[in-house]
Design a protein around this motif. Structure first.
Motif, short mmCIF file in Angstrom:
data_model
loop_
_atom_site.label_atom_id
_atom_site.label_comp_id
_atom_site.label_asym_id
_atom_site.label_seq_id
_atom_site.Cartn_x
_atom_site.Cartn_y
_atom_site.Cartn_z
N ARG A 171 14.40 -0.37 11.60
CA ARG A 171 14.99 0.69 10.78
C ARG A 171 15.99 0.14 9.75
NH1 ARG A 171 17.04 4.35 14.86
NH2 ARG A 171 15.03 5.36 14.87
N ASN A 172 16.82 -0.80 10.17
CA ASN A 172 17.94 -1.26 9.34
C ASN A 172 17.71 -2.55 8.58
OD1 ASN A 172 19.49 0.97 10.27
ND2 ASN A 172 19.92 -0.16 12.14
N GLU A 173 16.62 -3.25 8.91
CA GLU A 173 16.33 -4.52 8.23
C GLU A 173 14.92 -4.54 7.64
OE1 GLU A 173 17.39 -7.94 10.63
OE2 GLU A 173 19.08 -6.83 11.50
N ALA A 174 13.92 -4.57 8.49
CA ALA A 174 12.54 -4.75 8.02
C ALA A 174 12.07 -3.62 7.10
CB ALA A 174 11.59 -4.87 9.21
N PHE A 175 12.45 -2.38 7.39
CA PHE A 175 12.01 -1.23 6.60
C PHE A 175 13.20 -0.45 6.05
CE2 PHE A 175 8.52 -2.22 9.47
CZ PHE A 175 7.44 -2.19 8.61
N LYS A 176 14.28 -1.16 5.75
CA LYS A 176 15.54 -0.56 5.34
C LYS A 176 15.39 0.39 4.15
CE LYS A 176 20.24 -1.77 4.04
NZ LYS A 176 21.18 -2.87 3.85
N ASN A 177 14.67 0.02 3.16
CA ASN A 177 14.55 0.83 1.94
C ASN A 177 13.22 1.56 1.83
OD1 ASN A 177 17.13 0.04 0.94
ND2 ASN A 177 16.24 -1.95 0.43
N VAL A 178 12.61 1.84 2.97
CA VAL A 178 11.33 2.55 2.99
C VAL A 178 11.58 4.00 3.39
CG1 VAL A 178 9.04 2.65 4.06
CG2 VAL A 178 10.10 0.43 3.58
N PRO A 179 11.41 4.92 2.44
CA PRO A 179 11.71 6.32 2.75
C PRO A 179 10.74 6.97 3.73
CG PRO A 179 10.81 6.12 0.54
CD PRO A 179 11.00 4.73 1.07
N ALA A 223 9.39 6.02 6.57
CA ALA A 223 9.32 5.23 7.79
C ALA A 223 10.12 5.95 8.89
CB ALA A 223 9.90 3.84 7.56
N ASP A 224 9.46 6.18 10.00
CA ASP A 224 10.09 6.85 11.15
C ASP A 224 9.98 5.93 12.36
OD1 ASP A 224 10.58 9.42 9.86
OD2 ASP A 224 8.40 9.63 9.87
N PHE A 225 11.06 5.84 13.11
CA PHE A 225 11.09 4.96 14.27
C PHE A 225 11.63 5.72 15.47
CE2 PHE A 225 11.30 2.27 10.56
CZ PHE A 225 10.28 1.38 10.82
N TYR A 226 11.03 5.47 16.62
CA TYR A 226 11.38 6.20 17.83
C TYR A 226 11.66 5.22 18.96
CZ TYR A 226 9.16 9.92 15.19
OH TYR A 226 8.83 10.82 14.20
N TYR A 273 0.80 -1.23 0.00
CA TYR A 273 0.00 0.00 0.00
C TYR A 273 0.83 1.28 0.00
CZ TYR A 273 -3.79 -3.20 0.91
OH TYR A 273 -4.69 -4.23 0.81
N ASN A 274 2.18 1.14 0.05
CA ASN A 274 3.07 2.29 0.04
C ASN A 274 2.66 3.32 1.09
OD1 ASN A 274 5.31 3.71 -0.84
ND2 ASN A 274 4.09 4.92 -2.29
N CYS A 275 2.41 2.86 2.30
CA CYS A 275 1.93 3.73 3.37
C CYS A 275 3.06 4.21 4.27
CB CYS A 275 0.87 3.01 4.19
SG CYS A 275 1.43 1.43 4.86
N GLN A 276 2.77 5.27 5.00
CA GLN A 276 3.70 5.77 5.99
C GLN A 276 3.78 4.78 7.14
OE1 GLN A 276 2.35 9.30 8.00
NE2 GLN A 276 4.32 9.67 8.96
N VAL A 277 4.97 4.62 7.71
CA VAL A 277 5.18 3.72 8.83
C VAL A 277 5.79 4.52 9.98
CG1 VAL A 277 6.46 1.71 9.67
CG2 VAL A 277 5.54 1.72 7.35
#
Length: 154
Positions: free
Chosen positions: A28-36, A38-41, A10-14
């Motif tokens: 951040r570095n594996e599951a969503f590595k190439n997802v621009p 995507a923000d993680f806290y 769905y090309n959604c924000q994560v």
């Protein structure tokens, strides 16, 4: 279906939040590595202002996966669930469902009835085998599109 598969389809924000820096690092570095988008806290969800930065119904879905059972029952947990319902139109909870044995032996777990306490609907009941023991998993769903929930929000 995994969260990375949903994002890919769905090309959604994560947005991900966890107090464990290792878990956030894997996301951040594996599951969503190439997802621009995507923000993680690395934050404690019970002691953060992060959710206040999002307006009502900002997200289409929020997912809590094997997380809430580790949070102590009380006002902070109730407030977290209320925040998730405020910022999202749909909340999906994937959690262990307690057996009598679990309640007696797992004092560090905060088993709750998500249907009765938070107005979630049980979508699916799964059974997993782990270490010669059966684990029961519940997939619970809350949505603003449910006429019952809409009335409660008024």
């Amino acid at each position: 279906t995994s969260l990375p598969q949903l994002q890919n389809k769905y090309n959604c924000q994560v947005v991900g939040v966890d107090r464990d820096a290792k878990a956030i690092g894997v996301a951040r570095n594996e599951a969503f590595k190439n997802v621009p988008d995507a923000d993680f806290y690395v934050e404690d969800v019970l002691n953060t202002n992060l959710f206040e930065t999002y307006p009502d119904n900002y997200f289409s879905h929020c997912f809590c996966i094997s997380h809430l059972v580790h949070l102590q029952i009380g006002k902070k947990k109730d407030d977290l669930i209320a925040s998730l319902k405020r910022i999202s139109r749909n909340v999906v909870v994937y959690e262990r469902v307690a057996t009598k044995d679990d309640i007696a032996t797992k004092k560090n777990r905060s088993f709750q009835d998500y249907e009765k306490e938070y107005n979630f609907h049980l979508l699916r009941h799964l059974t997993k085998q782990a270490a010669k023991k059966e684990k029961r998993i519940g997939v619970f769903y809350w949505t603003t599109e449910d006429p019952i929930n809409a009335k409660l929000a008024d």
